[in-house]
Motif scaffolding. Structure first.
Motif, PDB file in Angstrom:
ATOM      1  N   GLY A   5       0.811  -1.210   0.000  1.00  0.00           N
ATOM      2  CA  GLY A   5       0.000   0.000   0.000  1.00  0.00           C
ATOM      3  C   GLY A   5       0.845   1.261   0.000  1.00  0.00           C
ATOM      4  O   GLY A   5       2.073   1.209  -0.080  1.00  0.00           O
ATOM      5  N   ALA A   6       0.169   2.383   0.067  1.00  0.00           N
ATOM      6  CA  ALA A   6       0.830   3.688   0.094  1.00  0.00           C
ATOM      7  C   ALA A   6       0.329   4.472   1.302  1.00  0.00           C
ATOM      8  O   ALA A   6      -0.802   4.282   1.754  1.00  0.00           O
ATOM      9  CB  ALA A   6       0.544   4.458  -1.192  1.00  0.00           C
ATOM     10  N   PHE A   7       1.178   5.358   1.807  1.00  0.00           N
ATOM     11  CA  PHE A   7       0.834   6.138   2.993  1.00  0.00           C
ATOM     12  C   PHE A   7       1.180   7.607   2.785  1.00  0.00           C
ATOM     13  O   PHE A   7       2.193   7.937   2.186  1.00  0.00           O
ATOM     14  CB  PHE A   7       1.586   5.609   4.216  1.00  0.00           C
ATOM     15  N   ARG A   8       0.310   8.489   3.298  1.00  0.00           N
ATOM     16  CA  ARG A   8       0.626   9.909   3.278  1.00  0.00           C
ATOM     17  C   ARG A   8       0.030  10.576   4.505  1.00  0.00           C
ATOM     18  O   ARG A   8      -0.985  10.129   5.054  1.00  0.00           O
ATOM     19  CB  ARG A   8       0.115  10.590   2.006  1.00  0.00           C
ATOM     20  N   LEU A   9       0.681  11.654   4.931  1.00  0.00           N
ATOM     21  CA  LEU A   9       0.227  12.437   6.078  1.00  0.00           C
ATOM     22  C   LEU A   9       0.147  13.885   5.637  1.00  0.00           C
ATOM     23  O   LEU A   9       1.095  14.426   5.067  1.00  0.00           O
ATOM     24  CB  LEU A   9       1.213  12.293   7.239  1.00  0.00           C
ATOM     25  N   ALA A  10      -1.006  14.527   5.858  1.00  0.00           N
ATOM     26  CA  ALA A  10      -1.200  15.901   5.395  1.00  0.00           C
ATOM     27  C   ALA A  10      -1.991  16.695   6.425  1.00  0.00           C
ATOM     28  O   ALA A  10      -2.626  16.129   7.329  1.00  0.00           O
ATOM     29  CB  ALA A  10      -1.933  15.905   4.054  1.00  0.00           C
ATOM     30  N   ALA A  11      -1.943  18.003   6.272  1.00  0.00           N
ATOM     31  CA  ALA A  11      -2.724  18.881   7.141  1.00  0.00           C
ATOM     32  C   ALA A  11      -4.195  18.800   6.747  1.00  0.00           C
ATOM     33  O   ALA A  11      -4.530  18.695   5.567  1.00  0.00           O
ATOM     34  CB  ALA A  11      -2.226  20.312   7.016  1.00  0.00           C
ATOM     35  N   GLY A  12      -5.081  18.828   7.739  1.00  0.00           N
ATOM     36  CA  GLY A  12      -6.508  18.817   7.464  1.00  0.00           C
ATOM     37  C   GLY A  12      -6.986  20.173   6.999  1.00  0.00           C
ATOM     38  O   GLY A  12      -6.413  21.204   7.364  1.00  0.00           O
ATOM     39  N   GLU A  13      -8.016  20.195   6.194  1.00  0.00           N
ATOM     40  CA  GLU A  13      -8.519  21.464   5.660  1.00  0.00           C
ATOM     41  C   GLU A  13      -9.009  22.387   6.770  1.00  0.00           C
ATOM     42  O   GLU A  13      -8.821  23.596   6.713  1.00  0.00           O
ATOM     43  CB  GLU A  13      -9.654  21.205   4.661  1.00  0.00           C
ATOM     44  N   GLY A  14      -9.647  21.828   7.782  1.00  0.00           N
ATOM     45  CA  GLY A  14     -10.159  22.660   8.871  1.00  0.00           C
ATOM     46  C   GLY A  14      -9.308  22.602  10.108  1.00  0.00           C
ATOM     47  O   GLY A  14      -9.775  22.924  11.211  1.00  0.00           O
ATOM     48  N   GLY A  15      -8.050  22.187   9.981  1.00  0.00           N
ATOM     49  CA  GLY A  15      -7.167  22.021  11.121  1.00  0.00           C
ATOM     50  C   GLY A  15      -6.905  20.560  11.370  1.00  0.00           C
ATOM     51  O   GLY A  15      -7.472  19.672  10.725  1.00  0.00           O
ATOM     52  N   GLY A  16      -6.043  20.290  12.319  1.00  0.00           N
ATOM     53  CA  GLY A  16      -5.700  18.910  12.604  1.00  0.00           C
ATOM     54  C   GLY A  16      -4.874  18.292  11.498  1.00  0.00           C
ATOM     55  O   GLY A  16      -4.232  18.998  10.712  1.00  0.00           O
ATOM     56  N   ALA A  17      -4.885  16.975  11.432  1.00  0.00           N
ATOM     57  CA  ALA A  17      -4.109  16.267  10.419  1.00  0.00           C
ATOM     58  C   ALA A  17      -4.913  15.103   9.874  1.00  0.00           C
ATOM     59  O   ALA A  17      -5.831  14.604  10.518  1.00  0.00           O
ATOM     60  CB  ALA A  17      -2.793  15.772  11.017  1.00  0.00           C
ATOM     61  N   VAL A  18      -4.545  14.694   8.661  1.00  0.00           N
ATOM     62  CA  VAL A  18      -5.195  13.553   8.016  1.00  0.00           C
ATOM     63  C   VAL A  18      -4.115  12.571   7.586  1.00  0.00           C
ATOM     64  O   VAL A  18      -3.214  12.913   6.819  1.00  0.00           O
ATOM     65  CB  VAL A  18      -6.011  13.982   6.778  1.00  0.00           C
ATOM     66  N   ALA A  19      -4.202  11.354   8.098  1.00  0.00           N
ATOM     67  CA  ALA A  19      -3.291  10.283   7.695  1.00  0.00           C
ATOM     68  C   ALA A  19      -4.079   9.317   6.824  1.00  0.00           C
ATOM     69  O   ALA A  19      -5.209   8.961   7.155  1.00  0.00           O
ATOM     70  CB  ALA A  19      -2.732   9.564   8.911  1.00  0.00           C
ATOM     71  N   GLU A  20      -3.491   8.914   5.707  1.00  0.00           N
ATOM     72  CA  GLU A  20      -4.225   8.075   4.764  1.00  0.00           C
ATOM     73  C   GLU A  20      -3.406   6.876   4.320  1.00  0.00           C
ATOM     74  O   GLU A  20      -2.239   6.999   3.960  1.00  0.00           O
ATOM     75  CB  GLU A  20      -4.635   8.889   3.537  1.00  0.00           C
ATOM     76  N   ILE A  21      -4.047   5.710   4.365  1.00  0.00           N
ATOM     77  CA  ILE A  21      -3.467   4.474   3.853  1.00  0.00           C
ATOM     78  C   ILE A  21      -4.288   4.044   2.645  1.00  0.00           C
ATOM     79  O   ILE A  21      -5.507   3.956   2.723  1.00  0.00           O
ATOM     80  CB  ILE A  21      -3.509   3.356   4.913  1.00  0.00           C
ATOM     81  N   ALA A  22      -3.615   3.800   1.531  1.00  0.00           N
ATOM     82  CA  ALA A  22      -4.286   3.308   0.327  1.00  0.00           C
ATOM     83  C   ALA A  22      -3.839   1.875   0.088  1.00  0.00           C
ATOM     84  O   ALA A  22      -2.641   1.589   0.025  1.00  0.00           O
ATOM     85  CB  ALA A  22      -3.938   4.182  -0.872  1.00  0.00           C
ATOM     86  N   LEU A  23      -4.809   0.963  -0.034  1.00  0.00           N
ATOM     87  CA  LEU A  23      -4.505  -0.457  -0.169  1.00  0.00           C
ATOM     88  C   LEU A  23      -5.168  -1.047  -1.408  1.00  0.00           C
ATOM     89  O   LEU A  23      -6.269  -0.639  -1.777  1.00  0.00           O
ATOM     90  CB  LEU A  23      -5.001  -1.215   1.073  1.00  0.00           C
ATOM     91  N   PRO A  24      -4.523  -2.031  -2.030  1.00  0.00           N
ATOM     92  CA  PRO A  24      -5.116  -2.652  -3.220  1.00  0.00           C
ATOM     93  C   PRO A  24      -6.331  -3.496  -2.863  1.00  0.00           C
ATOM     94  O   PRO A  24      -6.399  -4.111  -1.800  1.00  0.00           O
ATOM     95  CB  PRO A  24      -3.979  -3.521  -3.765  1.00  0.00           C
ATOM     96  N   THR A  25      -7.302  -3.493  -3.751  1.00  0.00           N
ATOM     97  CA  THR A  25      -8.494  -4.325  -3.562  1.00  0.00           C
ATOM     98  C   THR A  25      -8.478  -5.527  -4.500  1.00  0.00           C
ATOM     99  O   THR A  25      -9.498  -6.168  -4.701  1.00  0.00           O
ATOM    100  CB  THR A  25      -9.777  -3.506  -3.818  1.00  0.00           C
ATOM    101  N   SER A  26      -7.311  -5.823  -5.068  1.00  0.00           N
ATOM    102  CA  SER A  26      -7.173  -6.957  -5.971  1.00  0.00           C
ATOM    103  C   SER A  26      -5.938  -7.748  -5.615  1.00  0.00           C
ATOM    104  O   SER A  26      -4.880  -7.180  -5.329  1.00  0.00           O
ATOM    105  CB  SER A  26      -7.061  -6.484  -7.424  1.00  0.00           C
ATOM    106  N   SER A  27      -6.032  -9.082  -5.637  1.00  0.00           N
ATOM    107  CA  SER A  27      -4.895  -9.940  -5.312  1.00  0.00           C
ATOM    108  C   SER A  27      -3.825  -9.921  -6.397  1.00  0.00           C
ATOM    109  O   SER A  27      -2.747 -10.475  -6.223  1.00  0.00           O
ATOM    110  CB  SER A  27      -5.359 -11.383  -5.091  1.00  0.00           C
ATOM    111  N   THR A  28      -4.093  -9.270  -7.516  1.00  0.00           N
ATOM    112  CA  THR A  28      -3.081  -9.178  -8.574  1.00  0.00           C
ATOM    113  C   THR A  28      -1.920  -8.310  -8.119  1.00  0.00           C
ATOM    114  O   THR A  28      -0.852  -8.333  -8.720  1.00  0.00           O
ATOM    115  CB  THR A  28      -3.683  -8.582  -9.861  1.00  0.00           C
TER     116      THR A  28
END
Length: 201
Positions: free
Chosen positions: A173-196
């Motif tokens: 998967g992929a990971f990113r950490l960014a500032a939230g639009e209204g403050g705070g922070a947003v951490a995001e994990i993107a994962l594949p939905t296919s076994s390929t």
């Protein structure tokens, strides 16, 4: 020696991940309030998670293989563990069935670190939202807090984020950490939905 440094980092990362469930067990066992059977059940769940973490580390993640995993279920379990040690509000929202191709223990460790960071940032009266959203070929798991924002707190430790990046990478998967639009922070994990996208073991 490179091997020695890698081993020390692994041990430190394990200790980092053990803090939350140990704190939950201590709080649950020390509090005279609440339903006894309910507390014993919660302690049992925390102990099982500790056993999984230790086994995974001792086996060098050999038993944590890539498989179909319910991201919604993992998000709910991680949130439940975190609620045991904080008064902050932690909510989980899910869009879609949440099935991803990942390593369950690795994904739980990564998400646990992110929720722990978010809770610390939000504070005892803050709010944390864990969201699972299906976007076709990828499933996105985000953790957002309403804390003071990136660069204004010292709780997002380099060790925790290093663990997150390593665990997400183990799930392809992929990971990113960014500032939230209204403050705070947003951490995001993107994962594949296919076994390929499965990595060669």
């Amino acid at each position: 020696m490179p091997g020695g440094n890698r081993e020390i980092d692994t041990i430190r990362a394990l200790f980092h991940d053990l803090r939350e469930p140990l704190a939950a067990i201590m709080l649950l066992s020390a509090s005279p309030k609440g339903d006894v059977d309910g507390k014993l059940h919660a302690i049992s769940e925390q102990a099982q998670w500790l056993a999984q973490l230790v086994d995974s580390s001792l086996d060098d993640a050999a038993n944590d293989w890539l498989q179909w995993v319910g991201a919604n279920d993992i998000a709910e379990c991680v949130a439940a563990r975190a609620r045991s040690t904080t008064t902050a509000s932690i909510t989980v929202s899910a869009q879609g069935e949440g099935w991803v191709w990942a390593r369950p223990v690795a994904l739980s460790r990564a998400l646990g670190c992110l929720v722990d960071n978010a809770v610390r940032a939000a504070g005892p009266d803050g709010h944390v939202v864990v969201a699972v959203a299906d976007r076709g070929t990828t499933m996105h798991v985000t953790v957002q807090d309403d804390g003071p924002g990136l660069g204004r707190i010292g709780h997002r430790t380099s060790l925790g984020l290093t663990t997150v990046r390593a665990m997400v990478a183990a799930c392809n998967g992929a990971f990113r950490l960014a500032a939230g639009e209204g403050g705070g922070a947003v951490a995001e994990i993107a994962l594949p939905t296919s076994s390929t996208h499965r990595a060669v073991s």
